[in-house]
Design a protein around this motif. Structure first.
Motif, PDB file in Angstrom:
ATOM      1  N   VAL A 250       1.134  -1.489   0.059  1.00  0.00           N
ATOM      2  CA  VAL A 250      -0.142  -0.136   0.175  1.00  0.00           C
ATOM      3  C   VAL A 250       0.902   1.381   0.252  1.00  0.00           C
ATOM      4  O   VAL A 250       0.543   2.135  -0.486  1.00  0.00           O
ATOM      5  N   VAL A 251       2.244   1.006   0.875  1.00  0.00           N
ATOM      6  CA  VAL A 251       2.718   2.375   1.132  1.00  0.00           C
ATOM      7  C   VAL A 251       3.378   2.922  -0.762  1.00  0.00           C
ATOM      8  O   VAL A 251       3.797   3.144  -0.890  1.00  0.00           O
ATOM      9  N   THR A 252       4.274   1.596  -1.052  1.00  0.00           N
ATOM     10  CA  THR A 252       5.473   1.382  -2.038  1.00  0.00           C
ATOM     11  C   THR A 252       4.243   1.706  -3.579  1.00  0.00           C
ATOM     12  O   THR A 252       4.696   2.349  -4.582  1.00  0.00           O
ATOM     13  N   GLU A 253       2.637   1.428  -3.441  1.00  0.00           N
ATOM     14  CA  GLU A 253       1.394   1.738  -4.784  1.00  0.00           C
ATOM     15  C   GLU A 253       1.588   3.206  -4.474  1.00  0.00           C
ATOM     16  O   GLU A 253       1.586   4.059  -5.419  1.00  0.00           O
ATOM     17  N   THR A 254       1.355   3.265  -3.312  1.00  0.00           N
ATOM     18  CA  THR A 254       1.437   5.492  -2.697  1.00  0.00           C
ATOM     19  C   THR A 254       2.895   5.762  -3.749  1.00  0.00           C
ATOM     20  O   THR A 254       2.698   6.803  -4.390  1.00  0.00           O
ATOM     21  N   VAL A 255       3.951   5.572  -3.037  1.00  0.00           N
ATOM     22  CA  VAL A 255       4.859   6.059  -3.811  1.00  0.00           C
ATOM     23  C   VAL A 255       5.428   6.230  -5.217  1.00  0.00           C
ATOM     24  O   VAL A 255       5.658   7.649  -5.640  1.00  0.00           O
ATOM     25  N   PHE A 256       4.815   5.676  -5.773  1.00  0.00           N
ATOM     26  CA  PHE A 256       5.383   5.106  -7.502  1.00  0.00           C
ATOM     27  C   PHE A 256       4.095   5.300  -7.906  1.00  0.00           C
ATOM     28  O   PHE A 256       4.611   5.198  -9.460  1.00  0.00           O
ATOM     29  N   GLY A 257       2.684   5.733  -7.527  1.00  0.00           N
ATOM     30  CA  GLY A 257       1.772   5.974  -8.411  1.00  0.00           C
ATOM     31  C   GLY A 257       1.157   4.946  -9.153  1.00  0.00           C
ATOM     32  O   GLY A 257       0.938   5.238  -9.776  1.00  0.00           O
ATOM     33  N   LEU A 258       1.407   3.472  -8.503  1.00  0.00           N
ATOM     34  CA  LEU A 258       0.955   2.761  -9.031  1.00  0.00           C
ATOM     35  C   LEU A 258      -0.689   2.617  -8.233  1.00  0.00           C
ATOM     36  O   LEU A 258      -1.208   2.608  -7.708  1.00  0.00           O
ATOM     37  N   GLY A 259      -1.562   1.630  -9.600  1.00  0.00           N
ATOM     38  CA  GLY A 259      -2.829   1.664  -9.106  1.00  0.00           C
ATOM     39  C   GLY A 259      -2.569   0.176  -7.943  1.00  0.00           C
ATOM     40  O   GLY A 259      -1.998  -0.279  -8.268  1.00  0.00           O
ATOM     41  N   GLY A 260      -3.839   0.000  -8.102  1.00  0.00           N
ATOM     42  CA  GLY A 260      -3.559  -1.217  -6.591  1.00  0.00           C
ATOM     43  C   GLY A 260      -4.613  -1.282  -5.182  1.00  0.00           C
ATOM     44  O   GLY A 260      -5.544  -0.247  -5.260  1.00  0.00           O
ATOM     45  N   LEU A 261      -4.733  -1.490  -4.200  1.00  0.00           N
ATOM     46  CA  LEU A 261      -4.894  -0.815  -2.977  1.00  0.00           C
ATOM     47  C   LEU A 261      -4.281  -0.259  -2.433  1.00  0.00           C
ATOM     48  O   LEU A 261      -5.230   0.897  -1.593  1.00  0.00           O
ATOM     49  N   GLY A 262      -2.984   0.048  -3.103  1.00  0.00           N
ATOM     50  CA  GLY A 262      -2.043   1.709  -2.439  1.00  0.00           C
ATOM     51  C   GLY A 262      -3.088   2.996  -2.392  1.00  0.00           C
ATOM     52  O   GLY A 262      -3.393   3.346  -2.238  1.00  0.00           O
ATOM     53  N   GLY A 263      -2.794   2.716  -4.064  1.00  0.00           N
ATOM     54  CA  GLY A 263      -4.379   4.058  -4.019  1.00  0.00           C
ATOM     55  C   GLY A 263      -5.547   4.401  -3.381  1.00  0.00           C
ATOM     56  O   GLY A 263      -6.638   5.108  -3.124  1.00  0.00           O
ATOM     57  N   MET A 264      -6.425   2.826  -3.482  1.00  0.00           N
ATOM     58  CA  MET A 264      -7.841   2.859  -3.629  1.00  0.00           C
ATOM     59  C   MET A 264      -7.754   2.545  -2.049  1.00  0.00           C
ATOM     60  O   MET A 264      -8.092   3.828  -1.172  1.00  0.00           O
ATOM     61  N   THR A 265      -6.678   2.420  -0.860  1.00  0.00           N
ATOM     62  CA  THR A 265      -6.801   2.695   0.793  1.00  0.00           C
ATOM     63  C   THR A 265      -6.226   4.562   0.674  1.00  0.00           C
ATOM     64  O   THR A 265      -6.901   5.213   1.456  1.00  0.00           O
ATOM     65  N   GLN A 266      -5.215   4.961   0.020  1.00  0.00           N
ATOM     66  CA  GLN A 266      -5.824   6.694   0.379  1.00  0.00           C
ATOM     67  C   GLN A 266      -6.380   7.253  -0.222  1.00  0.00           C
ATOM     68  O   GLN A 266      -7.562   8.116   1.166  1.00  0.00           O
ATOM     69  N   GLN A 267      -7.437   6.735  -0.872  1.00  0.00           N
ATOM     70  CA  GLN A 267      -8.448   7.727  -1.346  1.00  0.00           C
ATOM     71  C   GLN A 267      -9.796   7.234   0.032  1.00  0.00           C
ATOM     72  O   GLN A 267     -10.152   8.375   0.183  1.00  0.00           O
ATOM     73  N   ALA A 268      -9.621   6.218   0.326  1.00  0.00           N
ATOM     74  CA  ALA A 268     -10.583   5.534   0.822  1.00  0.00           C
ATOM     75  C   ALA A 268     -10.390   6.596   2.486  1.00  0.00           C
ATOM     76  O   ALA A 268     -11.430   7.164   3.168  1.00  0.00           O
ATOM     77  N   VAL A 269      -9.483   6.342   2.691  1.00  0.00           N
ATOM     78  CA  VAL A 269      -8.693   7.225   4.263  1.00  0.00           C
ATOM     79  C   VAL A 269      -9.524   8.399   3.831  1.00  0.00           C
ATOM     80  O   VAL A 269      -9.660   9.418   4.965  1.00  0.00           O
ATOM     81  N   ALA A 270      -8.463   9.512   3.379  1.00  0.00           N
ATOM     82  CA  ALA A 270      -9.144  10.588   2.701  1.00  0.00           C
ATOM     83  C   ALA A 270     -10.913  11.431   2.914  1.00  0.00           C
ATOM     84  O   ALA A 270     -11.035  11.652   3.268  1.00  0.00           O
ATOM     85  N   ASN A 271     -11.886  10.167   2.127  1.00  0.00           N
ATOM     86  CA  ASN A 271     -12.421  10.567   2.076  1.00  0.00           C
ATOM     87  C   ASN A 271     -13.169   9.681   2.950  1.00  0.00           C
ATOM     88  O   ASN A 271     -15.252  10.007   3.415  1.00  0.00           O
TER      89      ASN A 271
END
Length: 313
Positions: A250-271
Motif C-alpha cells: 500500500v505504501v509502495t504503490e502510493t510512492v510510485f503512483g501505481l494502481g492497486g490497493l495503495g491508491g484505493m486505500t489512500q482515497q478511502a482514508v481521505a474520504n
C-alpha cells in the motif's frame, strides 16, 4: 491430522472475526461523518432532508450494534457494501485493484527469498572472512531502512539521475522493477536472519559432524544436509511476512503512483470511506491467516518430525 486441521481452521475464523470487529469499532470511532464529508457542501446542492435520506440508505443512522450485525451478515454473504466516494460496489473495486497488488506482493516475496538465500550462502563462504561479515551485517541494515524512504531514493537515483528505469509512462514490466526491489529489501532482512541462524544451528548438529568426519566437503554438507534442515522455519517466516507485504505494498504503490490497493486505500482514508477500509482490513487479515494455514499444512510434508508431533497431539 484432521483434528489438527479443524482446530487451525477454527482459529483462523476467530482471527478473522476479531479483525473484522476491531476494524469496525475503530472505523466507527473516527471523527466526522463520511456521508456529510461526501455530500455536505458539495456542488450537488443537496438539502438537509436529502442528506438524511442518504444516511438512511447507507445505514449511517442505525444503532452501532445494528450496523455491526448488518455489516457482518453482508460480509458473510460476500457483500462488502458500496463505496461512498464512487457509489460502486466495494467488491468491484477490489476486483479491479487486487490483482496488481497481489502481483507486486508475490514478485517482492520471491525477490526477498532470493536475496535472503544469497545472503545466507555468502555467510558460509570459506576463506573470505570479509564476505561473511558483510553478508551477516546486511540484514540488520536492510531492516532499518524505511520503505517510503527507500522508494524515493530508488526513484531519485535509478530514474532521475541514472535514467535506467523510467517512472513516467513506463512499460508494464518496467514499472514493477523499483517497487519490487523496494518491498523486497526490508522483507529479506528477517528471512536472512532466520536462515543464517538456522544454518549455524544445524552445523552444530551431530549428523553434520559425522558427515564431516567421513570426509565430506563443506559445500556438499551445506547443500545436502544443512540448507534442507534450515529451510522449514524460514518458510514459516515467509508466510507470516506475506501478510505484511500487502500492507507494505500500500505504501509502495502510493510512492510510485501505481494502481492497486495503495491508491484505493489512500482515497478511502481521505474520504473516510468506511466500507472500503473495512473490506481492505478483512482482506489483509484473510490473506494472512490463509498463508499461515497453508504453511502449517505444508510444514509436516517438509519435516516428518512435525507430522509425528501433530499425530501425537
Amino acid at each position: 491430522m484432521t483434528r489438527h486441521l479443524a482446530q487451525r481452521i477454527a482459529q483462523a475464523l476467530l482471527v478473522l472475526l476479531a479483525a473484522f470487529t476491531v476494524a469496525f469499532v475503530l472505523l466507527q470511532a473516527l471523527p466526522g461523518d463520511a456521508v456529510l464529508i461526501k455530500f455536505l457542501g458539495s456542488e450537488m446542492g443537496l438539502t438537509a432532508d436529502q442528506i438524511a435520506e442518504l444516511r438512511v440508505a447507507y445505514g449511517a443512522d442505525a444503532p452501532i450494534w445494528e450496523q455491526y450485525l448488518h455489516t457482518l451478515g453482508n460480509f458473510l454473504r460476500g457483500d462488502f457494501g458500496y463505496s461512498i466516494r464512487s457509489g460502486v460496489p466495494v467488491s468491484q473495486l477490489l476486483t479491479e485493484n487486487l490483482p496488481s497488488t497481489l502481483r507486486l506482493s508475490l514478485l517482492a516475496l520471491a525477490a526477498a527469498c532470493a536475496v535472503a538465500v544469497l545472503l545466507a550462502l555468502l555467510s558460509q563462504v570459506e576463506g573470505f572472512g570479509w564476505v561473511r561479515a558483510v553478508a551477516r551485517s546486511m540484514p540488520s541494515f536492510f531492516v532499518a531502512v524505511p520503505v517510503f524512504w527507500l522508494g524515493i531514493m530508488l526513484i531519485q537515483v535509478f530514474s532521475f539521475q541514472l535514467g535506467l528505469v523510467s517512472v513516467i509512462a513506463p512499460e508494464p514490466w518496467e514499472e514493477l522493477i523499483l517497487p519490487v526491489f523496494t518491498l523486497a529489501v526490508p522483507i529479506s532482512a528477517p528471512l536472512a536472519q532466520v536462515l543464517i541462524r538456522n544454518i549455524d544451528a544445524v552445523f552444530g548438529e551431530p549428523f553434520v559432524a559425522v558427515a564431516r568426519a567421513k570426509g565430506a566437503r563443506h559445500q556438499w554438507v551445506l547443500w545436502r544436509h544443512v540448507v534442507r534442515n534450515a529451510m522449514p522455519p524460514t518458510l514459516t517466516m515467509a508466510g507470516v511476512l506475506f501478510g505484511e507485504l500487502l500492507g507494505g505494498a500500500v505504501v509502495t504503490e502510493t510512492v510510485f503512483g501505481l494502481g492497486g490497493l495503495g491508491g484505493m486505500t489512500q482515497q478511502a482514508v481521505a474520504n473516510q470511506d468506511v466500507a472500503v477500509l473495512q473490506a481492505i482490513v478483512v482482506l489483509s487479515a484473510t490473506a494472512f491467516v490463509t498463508i499461515s494455514l497453508a504453511v502449517d499444512l505444508v510444514m509436516p510434508l517438509l519435516d516428518p518430525r512435525l507430522s509425528r508431533a501433530v499425530s501425537a497431539v
